[in-house]
Write a protein that holds these residues in place. Structure first.
Motif, short mmCIF file in Angstrom:
data_model
loop_
_atom_site.label_atom_id
_atom_site.label_comp_id
_atom_site.label_asym_id
_atom_site.label_seq_id
_atom_site.Cartn_x
_atom_site.Cartn_y
_atom_site.Cartn_z
N MET A 218 0.81 -1.20 0.00
CA MET A 218 0.00 0.00 0.00
C MET A 218 0.85 1.26 0.00
O MET A 218 0.54 2.21 -0.69
CB MET A 218 -0.93 0.02 1.22
CG MET A 218 -2.11 -0.93 1.07
SD MET A 218 -3.11 -0.52 -0.36
CE MET A 218 -4.61 -0.09 0.39
N GLY A 219 1.88 1.34 0.79
CA GLY A 219 2.71 2.52 0.85
C GLY A 219 2.36 3.42 2.02
O GLY A 219 1.21 3.52 2.44
N LYS A 220 3.38 4.09 2.54
CA LYS A 220 3.14 4.99 3.66
C LYS A 220 2.47 6.28 3.20
O LYS A 220 2.49 6.62 2.02
CB LYS A 220 4.44 5.25 4.42
CG LYS A 220 5.51 5.97 3.63
CD LYS A 220 6.78 6.11 4.47
CE LYS A 220 7.84 6.82 3.66
NZ LYS A 220 9.06 6.98 4.40
N ASN A 221 1.89 6.99 4.13
CA ASN A 221 1.22 8.27 3.92
C ASN A 221 -0.06 8.17 3.10
O ASN A 221 -0.60 9.19 2.65
CB ASN A 221 2.17 9.30 3.28
CG ASN A 221 3.39 9.56 4.13
OD1 ASN A 221 3.27 9.86 5.31
ND2 ASN A 221 4.56 9.41 3.54
N GLU A 222 -0.60 6.97 2.90
CA GLU A 222 -1.80 6.82 2.06
C GLU A 222 -2.98 7.60 2.63
O GLU A 222 -3.65 8.34 1.89
CB GLU A 222 -2.16 5.35 1.91
CG GLU A 222 -3.37 5.14 1.02
CD GLU A 222 -3.69 3.67 0.75
OE1 GLU A 222 -4.64 3.42 0.01
OE2 GLU A 222 -2.99 2.79 1.29
N ASN A 223 -3.26 7.46 3.92
CA ASN A 223 -4.40 8.16 4.51
C ASN A 223 -4.22 9.66 4.44
O ASN A 223 -5.17 10.40 4.17
CB ASN A 223 -4.64 7.72 5.95
CG ASN A 223 -5.22 6.32 6.03
OD1 ASN A 223 -5.86 5.85 5.10
ND2 ASN A 223 -4.98 5.65 7.15
N GLU A 224 -3.02 10.13 4.70
CA GLU A 224 -2.71 11.56 4.64
C GLU A 224 -3.00 12.13 3.25
O GLU A 224 -3.58 13.19 3.11
CB GLU A 224 -1.23 11.74 5.01
CG GLU A 224 -0.72 13.14 5.00
CD GLU A 224 0.79 13.18 5.27
OE1 GLU A 224 1.37 14.24 5.02
OE2 GLU A 224 1.38 12.16 5.71
N VAL A 225 -2.61 11.41 2.21
CA VAL A 225 -2.81 11.88 0.84
C VAL A 225 -4.28 11.77 0.45
O VAL A 225 -4.86 12.72 -0.10
CB VAL A 225 -1.91 11.11 -0.15
CG1 VAL A 225 -2.31 11.38 -1.59
CG2 VAL A 225 -0.44 11.48 0.07
N LYS A 226 -4.90 10.64 0.73
CA LYS A 226 -6.28 10.43 0.29
C LYS A 226 -7.28 11.34 1.01
O LYS A 226 -8.37 11.57 0.52
CB LYS A 226 -6.67 8.97 0.46
CG LYS A 226 -6.03 8.08 -0.59
CD LYS A 226 -6.54 6.66 -0.52
CE LYS A 226 -6.01 5.84 -1.67
NZ LYS A 226 -6.48 4.45 -1.59
N ASN A 227 -6.89 11.86 2.17
CA ASN A 227 -7.78 12.72 2.95
C ASN A 227 -7.24 14.14 3.06
O ASN A 227 -7.58 14.86 3.99
CB ASN A 227 -7.99 12.13 4.34
CG ASN A 227 -8.69 10.79 4.27
OD1 ASN A 227 -9.80 10.69 3.78
ND2 ASN A 227 -8.02 9.75 4.73
N ASN A 228 -6.44 14.56 2.10
CA ASN A 228 -5.83 15.89 2.23
C ASN A 228 -6.85 17.00 2.02
O ASN A 228 -7.93 16.80 1.47
CB ASN A 228 -4.58 16.02 1.34
CG ASN A 228 -4.85 16.45 -0.07
OD1 ASN A 228 -5.51 17.47 -0.32
ND2 ASN A 228 -4.34 15.69 -1.02
#
Length: 138
Positions: free
Chosen positions: A1-11
Motif C-alpha cells: 500500500m505505501g506509507k502516507n496513504e491516509n494523509e494523501v487520500k484525505n488531504n
C-alpha cells in the motif's frame, strides 16, 4: 500500500479522480482534482495532484509560462535535467521556470500530493526510466 496513504487520500484539497486525461504521460496511477481551470477565465491552472507509490510523470517542459509545486502530503521527487533529484516533503515549494526540463512524482514507498499551479503549455517528453528512478535515494 505505501506509507502516507491516509494523509494523501484525505488531504485538504481533495483526492480527485483517476487521472485518465494524462495517463499516457505518467508511470503508475495519479489522481487529479482541478481547483481552478482556464475555463474560469484565469490563465493559470491550479490542481491537486496525487500519486500512488512509484508513480511519476514523464520529463516535460513548460512553455510560455511556469509551474509552482506546493507539496501538501507524503514524499516525492523533483528533478531538473542535468541535476540531482530533490526529495520533497510537505511544506516544500518548487518554482519551475519556463523552458526547464523536469519531472516529479512519488517515492517508491510513499504516496505523494502537491498543488500544481501551471501557466502556459506543457511539452511532454520521454518517461523517467525505471533505471533512473530505481537509483534515487541510494
Amino acid at each position: 500500500m505505501g506509507k502516507n496513504e491516509n494523509e494523501v487520500k484525505n488531504n485538504l484539497f481533495g483526492f480527485g479522480k483517476l487521472n485518465t486525461q494524462y495517463a499516457n504521460v505518467f508511470i503508475g496511477n495519479s489522481y487529479l482534482n482541478s481547483l481552478v481551470s482556464k475555463d474560469d477565465n484565469i490563465d493559470v491552472g491550479v490542481s491537486s495532484v496525487n500519486f500512488e507509490p512509484g508513480c511519476r510523470n514523464n520529463w516535460h517542459i513548460h512553455h510560455n509560462g511556469f509551474q509552482i509545486l506546493l507539496v501538501t502530503a507524503g514524499e516525492g521527487w523533483y528533478q531538473e535535467e542535468g541535476k540531482p533529484a530533490q526529495l520533497l516533503k510537505p511544506g516544500d515549494v518548487v518554482a519551475i521556470h519556463e523552458g526547464v526540463k523536469h519531472w516529479h512524482g512519488a517515492t517508491k514507498d510513499s504516496w505523494f500530493s502537491h498543488i500544481a499551479i501551471t501557466k502556459g503549455e506543457s511539452e511532454w517528453c520521454e518517461p523517467v526510466s525505471d533505471e533512473e528512478y530505481d537509483q534515487l535515494g541510494k
